[in-house]
Design a protein around this motif. Sequence first.
Motif, PDB file in Angstrom:
ATOM      1  N   LEU A  71       0.828  -1.208   0.000  1.00  0.00           N
ATOM      2  CA  LEU A  71       0.000   0.000   0.000  1.00  0.00           C
ATOM      3  C   LEU A  71       0.862   1.257   0.000  1.00  0.00           C
ATOM      4  O   LEU A  71       0.476   2.285  -0.571  1.00  0.00           O
ATOM      5  N   GLU A  72       2.032   1.176   0.616  1.00  0.00           N
ATOM      6  CA  GLU A  72       2.964   2.308   0.558  1.00  0.00           C
ATOM      7  C   GLU A  72       3.425   2.540  -0.885  1.00  0.00           C
ATOM      8  O   GLU A  72       3.542   3.683  -1.338  1.00  0.00           O
ATOM      9  N   ARG A  73       3.691   1.466  -1.605  1.00  0.00           N
ATOM     10  CA  ARG A  73       4.105   1.594  -3.013  1.00  0.00           C
ATOM     11  C   ARG A  73       2.956   2.131  -3.862  1.00  0.00           C
ATOM     12  O   ARG A  73       3.182   2.877  -4.823  1.00  0.00           O
ATOM     13  N   MET A  74       1.736   1.772  -3.519  1.00  0.00           N
ATOM     14  CA  MET A  74       0.585   2.288  -4.248  1.00  0.00           C
ATOM     15  C   MET A  74       0.451   3.796  -4.062  1.00  0.00           C
ATOM     16  O   MET A  74      -0.005   4.507  -4.962  1.00  0.00           O
ATOM     17  N   GLN A  75       0.831   4.280  -2.914  1.00  0.00           N
ATOM     18  CA  GLN A  75       0.783   5.724  -2.683  1.00  0.00           C
ATOM     19  C   GLN A  75       1.714   6.458  -3.640  1.00  0.00           C
ATOM     20  O   GLN A  75       1.397   7.540  -4.130  1.00  0.00           O
ATOM     21  N   GLU A  76       2.865   5.853  -3.919  1.00  0.00           N
ATOM     22  CA  GLU A  76       3.799   6.461  -4.877  1.00  0.00           C
ATOM     23  C   GLU A  76       3.169   6.512  -6.268  1.00  0.00           C
ATOM     24  O   GLU A  76       3.290   7.513  -6.979  1.00  0.00           O
ATOM     25  N   LEU A  77       2.478   5.446  -6.652  1.00  0.00           N
ATOM     26  CA  LEU A  77       1.816   5.406  -7.949  1.00  0.00           C
ATOM     27  C   LEU A  77       0.682   6.425  -8.008  1.00  0.00           C
ATOM     28  O   LEU A  77       0.439   7.047  -9.044  1.00  0.00           O
ATOM     29  N   LEU A  78      -0.001   6.605  -6.895  1.00  0.00           N
ATOM     30  CA  LEU A  78      -1.102   7.559  -6.821  1.00  0.00           C
ATOM     31  C   LEU A  78      -0.626   8.977  -7.084  1.00  0.00           C
ATOM     32  O   LEU A  78      -1.329   9.785  -7.694  1.00  0.00           O
ATOM     33  N   GLU A  79       0.584   9.278  -6.652  1.00  0.00           N
ATOM     34  CA  GLU A  79       1.117  10.633  -6.827  1.00  0.00           C
ATOM     35  C   GLU A  79       1.486  10.923  -8.272  1.00  0.00           C
ATOM     36  O   GLU A  79       1.430  12.073  -8.715  1.00  0.00           O
ATOM     37  N   THR A  80       1.853   9.883  -9.031  1.00  0.00           N
ATOM     38  CA  THR A  80       2.292  10.106 -10.414  1.00  0.00           C
ATOM     39  C   THR A  80       1.679   9.067 -11.353  1.00  0.00           C
ATOM     40  O   THR A  80       2.391   8.214 -11.876  1.00  0.00           O
ATOM     41  N   PRO A  81       0.353   9.122 -11.570  1.00  0.00           N
ATOM     42  CA  PRO A  81      -0.265   8.158 -12.485  1.00  0.00           C
ATOM     43  C   PRO A  81       0.192   8.390 -13.916  1.00  0.00           C
ATOM     44  O   PRO A  81       0.620   9.490 -14.277  1.00  0.00           O
ATOM     45  N   SER A  82       0.103   7.351 -14.739  1.00  0.00           N
ATOM     46  CA  SER A  82       0.485   7.464 -16.146  1.00  0.00           C
ATOM     47  C   SER A  82      -0.542   8.293 -16.912  1.00  0.00           C
ATOM     48  O   SER A  82      -1.598   8.659 -16.386  1.00  0.00           O
ATOM     49  N   GLU A  83      -0.259   8.544 -18.179  1.00  0.00           N
ATOM     50  CA  GLU A  83      -1.099   9.437 -18.974  1.00  0.00           C
ATOM     51  C   GLU A  83      -2.368   8.765 -19.479  1.00  0.00           C
ATOM     52  O   GLU A  83      -3.372   9.435 -19.708  1.00  0.00           O
ATOM     53  N   THR A  84      -2.354   7.455 -19.719  1.00  0.00           N
ATOM     54  CA  THR A  84      -3.512   6.762 -20.271  1.00  0.00           C
ATOM     55  C   THR A  84      -4.006   5.700 -19.300  1.00  0.00           C
ATOM     56  O   THR A  84      -3.271   5.243 -18.417  1.00  0.00           O
ATOM     57  N   ILE A  85      -5.254   5.265 -19.502  1.00  0.00           N
ATOM     58  CA  ILE A  85      -5.812   4.246 -18.611  1.00  0.00           C
ATOM     59  C   ILE A  85      -5.091   2.913 -18.792  1.00  0.00           C
ATOM     60  O   ILE A  85      -4.885   2.173 -17.832  1.00  0.00           O
ATOM     61  N   VAL A  86      -4.666   2.603 -20.022  1.00  0.00           N
ATOM     62  CA  VAL A  86      -3.950   1.345 -20.253  1.00  0.00           C
ATOM     63  C   VAL A  86      -2.620   1.346 -19.499  1.00  0.00           C
ATOM     64  O   VAL A  86      -2.278   0.377 -18.811  1.00  0.00           O
ATOM     65  N   ASP A  87      -1.866   2.438 -19.632  1.00  0.00           N
ATOM     66  CA  ASP A  87      -0.580   2.520 -18.934  1.00  0.00           C
ATOM     67  C   ASP A  87      -0.765   2.565 -17.422  1.00  0.00           C
ATOM     68  O   ASP A  87       0.021   1.983 -16.665  1.00  0.00           O
ATOM     69  N   THR A  88      -1.805   3.268 -16.965  1.00  0.00           N
ATOM     70  CA  THR A  88      -2.077   3.368 -15.530  1.00  0.00           C
ATOM     71  C   THR A  88      -2.405   1.998 -14.947  1.00  0.00           C
ATOM     72  O   THR A  88      -1.870   1.590 -13.907  1.00  0.00           O
TER      73      THR A  88
END
Length: 204
Positions: A71-88
């Motif tokens: 969940l800590e790693r997910m927080q990092e992803l939450l701060e910088t999501p990718s540009e498209t839904i596929v990449d995200t």
Amino acid sequence: MSNLRERQKESRRRKILQAARKQLVANGFEATTIETIAEEAEVSAVTVYNYYGTKTGLLLALVSESDTLLLERMQELLETPSETIVDTFSAFAEVIRQHALSFLTKPVWRQVIAASIIEGDSQFGRSYAQLDRELARQLTKILEKLRDRGGLGADTNLDVLGDCLFQLQNARFLQFVSSDDMTNEAVDRYLREDMEALMAACPD
């Protein structure tokens, strides 16, 4: 004095979990016993039983520890999501896979998943289901960030979409850990193809 006892208990818990993880990764679930874990942790088998009860109880504790880090790693992803839904979506699923294999092996994850199904009404099963719900919520939050940046339609039902995509990720994760030959690159390709097929089926 009470604080000292609590610190000693926590230290023993930590040693037992570290020993369990080491034994499970090295020897697998079936070959690992409470006794070998106790020997590795330099405590008695009775102490291990008192703290965790069974190997399944130890699996639950290890998964719970893994959950916190994931969940800590997910927080990092939450701060910088990718540009498209596929990449995200691809990045979200890859974080889960990479974290899973950095913590336990595929054969042990198969035992974890089996235990979560067989013991669905137990503390283990409920805790595992709670992790799934929390990860689905994290994906929904990430999708919300993407929507705010124009990457999703304003009317998108993010709760439904997040849960749907998480269940798709779960199915591919099960396929991934079920085969020792399944590579990270292969499952990522399948997930991207899944998403592209779904998007192609939707009217503009």
